[in-house]
Design a protein around this motif. Structure first.
Motif, mmCIF file in Angstrom:
data_model
loop_
_atom_site.group_PDB
_atom_site.id
_atom_site.type_symbol
_atom_site.label_atom_id
_atom_site.label_comp_id
_atom_site.label_asym_id
_atom_site.label_seq_id
_atom_site.Cartn_x
_atom_site.Cartn_y
_atom_site.Cartn_z
ATOM 1 N N ALA A 90 1.127 -1.287 0.170
ATOM 2 C CA ALA A 90 -0.127 0.119 -0.148
ATOM 3 C C ALA A 90 0.854 1.556 -0.368
ATOM 4 O O ALA A 90 1.889 1.297 0.940
ATOM 5 N N LEU A 150 -3.088 0.567 -3.726
ATOM 6 C CA LEU A 150 -3.325 -1.138 -3.275
ATOM 7 C C LEU A 150 -2.462 -2.061 -4.508
ATOM 8 O O LEU A 150 -2.990 -1.851 -5.265
ATOM 9 N N THR A 202 -2.574 -0.633 6.131
ATOM 10 C CA THR A 202 -3.205 -1.460 6.137
ATOM 11 C C THR A 202 -2.460 -3.136 6.982
ATOM 12 O O THR A 202 -1.933 -2.435 7.922
#
Length: 114
Positions: free
Chosen positions: A25, A45, A101
């Protein structure tokens, strides 16, 4: 062959590319920056992920957060209107944006001008 000036064309050996990991990410920035009244927070992403995009003031206080659930790989955008989670308009200044993330935390800075 060397004396006669003949050069053989041999097939080159395969070149080994180093394994360069692609970040899972990455926060790509904000547009526009500086901004008023809103900015688009852009991130990428490498594979499907979930997490959150969090905005902090320069004192480290959490101002706003956006849940990121079920996103596919690729580029995504979130619009921030310069308000807190409670809907309070924030003061002019710089803010830190963190993309969080499971695999990575990446950050950047945005500037709000009132």
């Amino acid at each position: 062959n060397w004396i006669m000036g003949v050069v053989r064309n041999e097939e080159p050996l395969p070149r080994e590319e180093p394994d360069i990991p692609v970040p899972a990410a990455m926060f790509l920035g904000a547009r526009p920056n500086p901004f008023n009244p809103a900015t688009e927070l852009v991130f990428s992403l490498a594979r499907p992920a979930h997490g959150e995009l969090v905005i902090f003031d320069m004192a480290g206080r959490r101002v706003r957060s956006f849940a990121l659930e079920g996103l596919a790989a690729g580029e995504h955008q979130v619009i921030w209107d310069g308000r807190s989670d409670a809907g309070v308009a924030q003061a002019s200044g710089s803010y830190v944006v963190q993309l969080r993330t499971d695999e990575r935390i990446d950050s950047g800075r945005v500037t709000l001008i009132r």
